[in-house]
Design a protein around this motif. Structure first.
Motif, PDB file in Angstrom:
ATOM      1  N   GLY A 178       3.401   6.470  -6.208  1.00 14.16           N
ATOM      2  CA  GLY A 178       2.226   5.184  -5.599  1.00 14.16           C
ATOM      3  C   GLY A 178       3.169   3.942  -5.034  1.00 14.16           C
ATOM      4  O   GLY A 178       4.332   3.847  -5.012  1.00 14.16           O
ATOM      5  N   SER A 179       1.611   2.990  -5.169  1.00 11.51           N
ATOM      6  CA  SER A 179       2.499   1.569  -4.907  1.00 11.51           C
ATOM      7  C   SER A 179       3.035   1.026  -6.120  1.00 11.51           C
ATOM      8  O   SER A 179       2.749  -0.476  -6.562  1.00 11.51           O
ATOM      9  CB  SER A 179       0.889   0.964  -4.608  1.00 11.51           C
ATOM     10  OG  SER A 179      -0.105   1.257  -4.576  1.00 11.51           O
ATOM     11  N   ALA A 184       7.879   7.132  -3.516  1.00  9.96           N
ATOM     12  CA  ALA A 184       6.583   6.531  -2.875  1.00  9.96           C
ATOM     13  C   ALA A 184       5.786   7.498  -3.433  1.00  9.96           C
ATOM     14  O   ALA A 184       5.012   7.037  -3.795  1.00  9.96           O
ATOM     15  CB  ALA A 184       6.869   6.317  -1.389  1.00  9.96           C
ATOM     16  N   ASP A 185       6.040   9.338  -3.290  1.00 12.57           N
ATOM     17  CA  ASP A 185       4.618   9.979  -3.580  1.00 12.57           C
ATOM     18  C   ASP A 185       4.830  10.314  -4.485  1.00 12.57           C
ATOM     19  O   ASP A 185       3.292  10.646  -5.433  1.00 12.57           O
ATOM     20  CB  ASP A 185       5.418  11.251  -2.738  1.00 12.57           C
ATOM     21  CG  ASP A 185       5.193  11.595  -1.385  1.00 12.57           C
ATOM     22  OD1 ASP A 185       4.534  10.654  -1.050  1.00 12.57           O
ATOM     23  OD2 ASP A 185       5.932  12.371  -1.202  1.00 12.57           O
ATOM     24  N   GLN A 229      -4.198  11.911  -3.471  1.00 13.35           N
ATOM     25  CA  GLN A 229      -3.401  11.043  -2.995  1.00 13.35           C
ATOM     26  C   GLN A 229      -2.976  12.254  -1.911  1.00 13.35           C
ATOM     27  O   GLN A 229      -2.574  11.644  -0.691  1.00 13.35           O
ATOM     28  CB  GLN A 229      -2.190  10.665  -3.766  1.00 13.35           C
ATOM     29  CG  GLN A 229      -2.813  10.094  -5.168  1.00 13.35           C
ATOM     30  CD  GLN A 229      -1.760   9.824  -6.313  1.00 13.35           C
ATOM     31  OE1 GLN A 229      -0.195  10.460  -6.182  1.00 13.35           O
ATOM     32  NE2 GLN A 229      -1.197   8.871  -6.420  1.00 13.35           N
ATOM     33  N   ALA A 280      -2.790  10.609   2.039  1.00 13.28           N
ATOM     34  CA  ALA A 280      -1.081  10.625   2.834  1.00 13.28           C
ATOM     35  C   ALA A 280      -1.305  11.298   4.784  1.00 13.28           C
ATOM     36  O   ALA A 280      -1.090  10.483   5.169  1.00 13.28           O
ATOM     37  CB  ALA A 280      -0.066  11.256   1.757  1.00 13.28           C
ATOM     38  N   MET A 285       4.989   2.238   1.068  1.00 12.68           N
ATOM     39  CA  MET A 285       6.068   1.873  -0.101  1.00 12.68           C
ATOM     40  C   MET A 285       7.326   2.687   0.159  1.00 12.68           C
ATOM     41  O   MET A 285       8.661   2.007  -0.343  1.00 12.68           O
ATOM     42  CB  MET A 285       5.466   2.479  -1.354  1.00 12.68           C
ATOM     43  CG  MET A 285       5.879   2.767  -2.431  1.00 12.68           C
ATOM     44  SD  MET A 285       5.716   1.245  -2.845  1.00 12.68           S
ATOM     45  CE  MET A 285       6.244   1.021  -4.678  1.00 12.68           C
ATOM     46  N   TYR A 340       0.616  -1.385  -0.045  1.00 12.19           N
ATOM     47  CA  TYR A 340       0.172  -0.166   0.313  1.00 12.19           C
ATOM     48  C   TYR A 340       0.704   0.849   0.121  1.00 12.19           C
ATOM     49  O   TYR A 340       2.290   1.045   0.322  1.00 12.19           O
ATOM     50  CB  TYR A 340      -1.144   0.158   1.011  1.00 12.19           C
ATOM     51  CG  TYR A 340      -1.518  -1.525   0.983  1.00 12.19           C
ATOM     52  CD1 TYR A 340      -3.043  -0.956   0.119  1.00 12.19           C
ATOM     53  CD2 TYR A 340      -2.181  -2.393   2.048  1.00 12.19           C
ATOM     54  CE1 TYR A 340      -3.600  -1.872  -0.287  1.00 12.19           C
ATOM     55  CE2 TYR A 340      -2.849  -2.914   1.915  1.00 12.19           C
ATOM     56  CZ  TYR A 340      -3.978  -3.350   0.901  1.00 12.19           C
ATOM     57  OH  TYR A 340      -4.566  -4.503   0.563  1.00 12.19           O
ATOM     58  N   ASP A 341       0.489   2.513  -0.306  1.00 17.23           N
ATOM     59  CA  ASP A 341       1.262   3.736  -0.886  1.00 17.23           C
ATOM     60  C   ASP A 341       2.155   4.081   0.804  1.00 17.23           C
ATOM     61  O   ASP A 341       2.737   4.222   1.038  1.00 17.23           O
ATOM     62  CB  ASP A 341       0.439   4.981  -0.986  1.00 17.23           C
ATOM     63  CG  ASP A 341      -0.304   4.544  -2.431  1.00 17.23           C
ATOM     64  OD1 ASP A 341       0.080   4.238  -3.394  1.00 17.23           O
ATOM     65  OD2 ASP A 341      -1.539   5.305  -2.691  1.00 17.23           O
ATOM     66  N   ASN A 342       1.481   4.144   1.719  1.00 15.82           N
ATOM     67  CA  ASN A 342       1.779   3.469   3.103  1.00 15.82           C
ATOM     68  C   ASN A 342       2.791   3.348   3.490  1.00 15.82           C
ATOM     69  O   ASN A 342       3.409   2.823   4.070  1.00 15.82           O
ATOM     70  CB  ASN A 342       1.161   4.229   4.389  1.00 15.82           C
ATOM     71  CG  ASN A 342       0.237   2.881   4.616  1.00 15.82           C
ATOM     72  OD1 ASN A 342      -0.340   1.857   3.555  1.00 15.82           O
ATOM     73  ND2 ASN A 342      -0.409   2.463   5.874  1.00 15.82           N
TER      74      ASN A 342
END
Length: 340
Positions: A175-176, A171-172, A250, A254, A147, A143-145
C-alpha cells in the motif's frame, strides 16, 4: 541562500554534504520524510562527542514557545553548532510565537520544526519568514496509485534497478506504507549485496517476501485491459483464497483508479502519450502501457458502465445490498460485466 526546487532528495544531499540551513520547517501528511530528514540532521550536524551538550529536543505537547526560543538563541557549549529540534510541533500552543526567532535566527543553531499530519497557516509569519532564511518542506502523502512510481525512484536512489512488474507487486503488497517499504527493500538490498547485478525482479520478491509474481492487482488490470477472461478469473480466484494479503477493498480501489484514469484518456482531446501521462500524473512509461491497451479495447461508454459496476461491487464487498455473495462471487460477476 540560493533558491532551488526543494525536494526530499535535495535536502538530504545538502545535509550529507555538510550544508545546513539555520531553520527547517518540516510539515505535511507523510511522517516518513519528516522523520528521515530529522534523523539525518541529528546524525550530521554534530559529532558524537558534542551531542550531550549541543543537542536539545522538545516535544510540542510538553513545551511552550519561550523555552524553545531561548534554547535556539543560546550559543553552542563547544564546537561550531548546536541543534534544537521541536518534535510534534502541531501540539505546541501558540506556535506562531516561534516566528520572532525565525526572523533573526542564531547562525550557530540548526533549528528544526517537525509539524506532522498537517501544516501551519502558510500566510502567517512562521512560514513566510522561514522561507526567507531556511527550508520549508511539505511532505506530501503518497497515494496507492503513486506508490509503484515512487518505489522505482526510491530504489534508483539506492542504485538498485527495479522493473515495472516488481514495483507494482511491492505497491500492491505494501500500500502506501513507506516504513514497511523500507523494511522490505532493506531485506532485498542485503540479498543483492553479493550480486553483480543490482536489480529487483518478480522472482526475487516472490522468493524472499512471499508475494506471488503472477497474482496481484497489476496482473488483474493487465488481464482486464487485454480482455483475457481466463487469466482474470484465475487471478480473482487466487485473491478470493488469499484475502489476508489481497483485501477486496484494495483490489477494487485499484480497478476503480485504472478505469477512472482510462476514462480521462478516452475523453481527452489530446491523445499524445506525454500529454495523457501528465494529465494522469504518471511519471513512468510502464504505468501507461495498460492505458494504451485499454484505449484500444474499451469505448468511453463501456468504461462509464464499468465504473458504475465497480462501485456496486465495492458496496457489496462492504456488505451493502449483499447477504450471501462471497468475494469470489463479486469478482467473477464484475469480471464478466467488464469484459463482456
Amino acid at each position: 541562500m540560493a533558491k532551488e526546487t526543494i525536494t526530499f532528495e535535495n535536502i538530504c544531499r545538502d545535509i550529507n554534504s555538510g550544508k545546513f540551513a539555520p531553520v527547517y520547517v518540516l510539515m505535511g501528511e507523510e511522517a516518513y520524510f519528516i522523520d528521515k530528514i530529522e534523523e539525518l540532521l541529528l546524525k550530521n550536524v554534530l559529532g558524537d562527542e558534542e551531542r550531550d551538550f549541543n543537542e536539545t529536543i522538545f516535544y510540542g505537547a510538553d513545551s511552550k514557545p519561550e523555552p524553545v526560543i531561548s534554547a535556539a538563541r543560546r550559543f553552542p557549549m563547544s564546537g561550531k553548532r548546536q541543534i534544537v529540534v521541536l518534535r510534534e510541533a502541531q501540539e505546541l500552543d501558540r506556535i506562531e510565537a516561534l516566528s520572532s526567532y525565525v526572523k533573526n535566527p542564531q547562525p550557530s543553531t540548526v533549528f528544526v520544526i517537525c509539524y506532522k499530519y498537517g501544516k501551519p497557516d502558510g500566510r502567517k509569519s512562521l512560514i513566510t519568514e522561514s522561507k526567507k532564511v531556511g527550508i520549508v518542506y511539505e511532505s506530501k502523502k503518497i497515494y496507492d496509485n503513486q506508490m509503484a512510481g515512487f518505489i522505482v525512484s526510491y530504489m534508483r536512489q539506492r542504485s538498485i534497478a527495479i522493473d515495472a512488474k516488481s514495483a507494482q507487486m511491492l505497491a500492491d503488497y505494501l500500500g502506501s506504507d513507506i516504513n514497511k517499504l523500507e523494511k522490505e527493500t532493506d531485506k532485498l538490498s542485503i540479498i543483492l549485496n553479493d550480486s553483480p547485478v543490482k536489480q529487483i525482479t518478480p522472482e526475487l520478491i516472490e522468493k524472499n517476501i512471499g508475494i506471488s509474481k503472477d497474482y496481484n492487482s497489476y496482473a488483474l488490470i493487465n488481464a482486464l485491459a487485454t480482455k483475457d477472461v481466463v487469466r482474470a478469473n484465475r487471478i480473482a480466484d487466487y485473491f478470493d483464497k488469499n484475502q489476508k494479503e489481497h483485501n477486496p477493498v484494495q483490489i477494487l480501489t485499484a480497478l476503480f483508479n485504472y478505469f477512472a484514469n482510462l476514462m480521462i484518456c478516452l475523453y481527452s482531446k489530446d491523445k499524445n502519450k506525454s500529454s495523457l501521462m501528465k494529465a494522469l500524473g504518471i511519471q513512468w512509461d510502464f504505468h501507461f502501457i495498460d492505458y494504451e491497451i485499454g484505449m484500444r479495447k474499451y469505448s468511453a461508454m463501456k468504461v462509464f458502465n464499468v465504473i458504475h459496476e465497480i462501485r456496486i461491487a465495492d458496496a457489496k464487498s462492504k456488505g451493502f445490498g449483499n447477504n450471501s455473495s462471497t468475494a469470489g462471487d463479486i469478482y467473477k460477476e464484475l469480471i464478466y460485466k467488464i469484459i463482456h
